[in-house]
Enzyme design. Structure first.
Site, PDB file in Angstrom:
ATOM      1  N   PHE A 140       0.802  -1.088  -0.033  1.00  0.00           N
ATOM      2  CA  PHE A 140       0.221   0.114  -0.054  1.00  0.00           C
ATOM      3  C   PHE A 140       0.801   1.103  -0.060  1.00  0.00           C
ATOM      4  CE2 PHE A 140      -2.432   3.726   1.655  1.00  0.00           C
ATOM      5  CZ  PHE A 140      -3.451   3.443   0.749  1.00  0.00           C
ATOM      6  N   ASP A 225       9.368   3.141   2.312  1.00  0.00           N
ATOM      7  CA  ASP A 225       8.055   3.822   2.504  1.00  0.00           C
ATOM      8  C   ASP A 225       7.735   3.654   3.875  1.00  0.00           C
ATOM      9  OD1 ASP A 225       5.360   4.843   2.921  1.00  0.00           O
ATOM     10  OD2 ASP A 225       4.543   3.924   1.057  1.00  0.00           O
ATOM     11  N   LYS A 254       2.180  11.359   7.302  1.00  0.00           N
ATOM     12  CA  LYS A 254       1.073  11.085   8.400  1.00  0.00           C
ATOM     13  C   LYS A 254       1.776  11.807   9.590  1.00  0.00           C
ATOM     14  CE  LYS A 254      -1.218   7.267   6.770  1.00  0.00           C
ATOM     15  NZ  LYS A 254      -0.880   6.175   5.865  1.00  0.00           N
TER      16      LYS A 254
HETATM   17  C1  LIG Z   1      -0.964   6.215   4.164  1.00  0.00           C
HETATM   18  C2  LIG Z   1       0.115   5.808   3.390  1.00  0.00           C
HETATM   19  C3  LIG Z   1       0.377   6.157   2.252  1.00  0.00           C
HETATM   20  C4  LIG Z   1      -0.283   7.341   1.464  1.00  0.00           C
HETATM   21  O1  LIG Z   1      -0.473   8.511   2.231  1.00  0.00           O
HETATM   22  P1  LIG Z   1      -1.784   9.525   1.951  1.00  0.00           P
HETATM   23  O2  LIG Z   1      -1.276  10.657   2.851  1.00  0.00           O
HETATM   24  O3  LIG Z   1      -2.871   8.817   2.219  1.00  0.00           O
HETATM   25  O4  LIG Z   1      -1.681   9.749   0.597  1.00  0.00           O
HETATM   26  C5  LIG Z   1       1.653   5.784   1.502  1.00  0.00           C
HETATM   27  N1  LIG Z   1       2.196   4.653   2.027  1.00  0.00           N
HETATM   28  C6  LIG Z   1       1.904   4.067   3.076  1.00  0.00           C
HETATM   29  C7  LIG Z   1       2.662   3.032   3.666  1.00  0.00           C
HETATM   30  C8  LIG Z   1       0.876   4.676   4.231  1.00  0.00           C
HETATM   31  O5  LIG Z   1       0.477   3.968   5.197  1.00  0.00           O
END
Ligand SMILES: *Cc1c(COP(=O)(O)O)cnc(C)c1O
Length: 399
Positions: A140, A225, A254
């Site tokens: 994700f 990520d 985040k």
């Molecule tokens: C939440 C998340 C994203 C995307 O972030 P958004 O601010 O919702 O665009 C990308 N990678 C990971 C691992 C995430 O948990």
């Protein structure tokens, strides 16, 4: 307005791309949130780890209000007096050379993809248009078109093509598959240290370390990520520390703003980031003074209030206590730091009903997939609060 009226209006006027629990929140403080009926809940989702510092942290709030009364947005056509300090403090904390500021997590991912491709053509010498980026199954990384192009979740992808080419998917945690997928045109390998949305999937020990070595050997950029795993969630500032490695590019978002404002960043070594030249990438809001000031405060309280250490301690306690629950409906409890998942067995009949029951008890959490419940409270949670949560979870699972 009462709960039902809010829901009716939302459902009538809004896109139905979410299926939230029917609780309408109006206030938050620390680990707690309150709904419009005045009922109080322990937040065990933390906005998908965006409020690691707890809701409405007073020091972040103060920084936000102060900066909002001075200067909020200049665009990058001009400089502002928050950006340099934001870079400096973020680099020092994460041991990075350079920062590319963006807003949402998906934008940081997109930015990394563009940067790594450009590095591939200009530094590695891959023929134009041939760059390949390896990613993992069940990943994700966000919701933009290029990102869902390499999703393996049918719900995220179906009906949204045609897709962006140039991505190769390998099974998560399988180092041999990664090695076999690498070609002379491979420019990057992008992976979550722990797959959050997939259900807190932890790869075999040594996987990231071996991936880092493979990337080095094949002149491939390792992109971690850490948008969800980073900034203390797993009990370390960055999850890469569990394996003693440093990625070439690290993505954070985040909790970078403590939930006050969308702030994300690509953290990079100099060689890769230096391929970007004026006019080749940007964002109107990226690096804005309000976001920078908020983020500086969010990082400061994370360190000063020892939230990372607390995440490690409380995470271990939460995990241990959940693992001690004797109930055949629970198939497995796994986690690292305060990133915890409880996987239910077939006969439990789906996770959502338990989330609804926990909501009644005053604990908010959300299912991921049909049969997994994630527990990820703010990193400031106390021992008493963990114990209270476990008591309620035990009770709800017992029926
Ligand atoms: C939440 C998340 C994203 C995307 O972030 P958004 O601010 O919702 O665009 C990308 N990678 C990971 C691992 C995430 O948990």
């Amino acid at each position: 307005m009462r709960t039902e009226e809010f829901i009716k209006l939302e459902d009538k006027l809004g896109a139905h791309n979410y299926k939230p629990l029917d609780v309408v929140l109006t206030k938050g403080a620390g680990v707690w949130v309150w709904d419009v009926e005045g009922k109080k809940y322990l937040d065990c989702l933390s906005a998908y780890s965006a409020v690691n510092q707890g809701h409405c942290h007073p020091k972040i709030m103060e920084a936000m209000v102060e900066q909002a009364s001075k200067l909020t947005l200049t665009s990058r056509a001009f400089r502002n007096d928050q950006l340099a300090f934001f870079y400096q403090e973020l680099c020092e904390l994460t041991n990075s050379h350079k920062v590319l500021p963006m807003n949402s997590g998906a934008e940081a991912v997109e930015s990394a993809i563009k940067t790594v491709r450009k590095w591939g053509y200009e530094v590695k010498g891959v023929p134009r248009g041939q760059a390949e980026i390896i990613v993992c199954s069940e990943n994700f990384h966000g919701r933009t078109l290029s990102i869902v192009s390499f999703s393996t979740d049918p719900k995220s992808r179906d009906g949204f093509g045609p897709f962006t080419p140039g991505f190769i998917v390998v099974p998560f945690g399988d180092i041999d598959a990664l090695e076999q997928a690498m070609t002379p045109n491979t420019v990057g390998f992008m992976v979550e240290p722990i797959q959050g949305e997939a259900g807190v999937i932890i790869p075999p020990a040594g996987y990231l370390k071996a991936a880092k070595a493979l990337c080095e050997k094949n002149n491939v950029i390792l992109v971690l990520d850490e948008i969800q795993t980073g900034l203390g969630r797993t009990g370390k500032l960055l999850a890469e520390e569990h394996e003693g490695i440093e990625a070439d590019l690290t993505l954070v978002g985040k909790a970078l703003s403590g939930g006050f404002y969308p702030v994300s960043a690509v953290l990079s070594n100099t060689e890769v980031m230096d391929v970007l030249q004026p006019g080749e990438h940007g964002s109107t809001f990226g690096g804005n003074p309000l976001g920078c000031a908020v983020s500086r405060a969010a990082l400061k309280v994370l360190v000063e209030e020892k939230m990372v250490e607390n995440s490690e301690k409380m995470g271990a306690l939460f995990l241990e206590k959940l693992q001690q629950i004797d109930n055949s409906l629970i198939k497995e409890v796994r986690g690292r730091g305060l990133m915890i998942a409880m996987e239910l067995s077939e006969e439990a009949g789906g996770a959502r009903q338990y989330c609804l029951k926990l909501k009644e008890k005053g604990l908010l959490c959300k299912e991921t997939h049909d049969h997994i419940i994630r527990f990820a409270p703010p990193l400031i949670i106390t021992k008493e609060q963990v114990e209270w949560a476990v008591d309620n979870i035990t009770g709800v699972m017992a029926g």
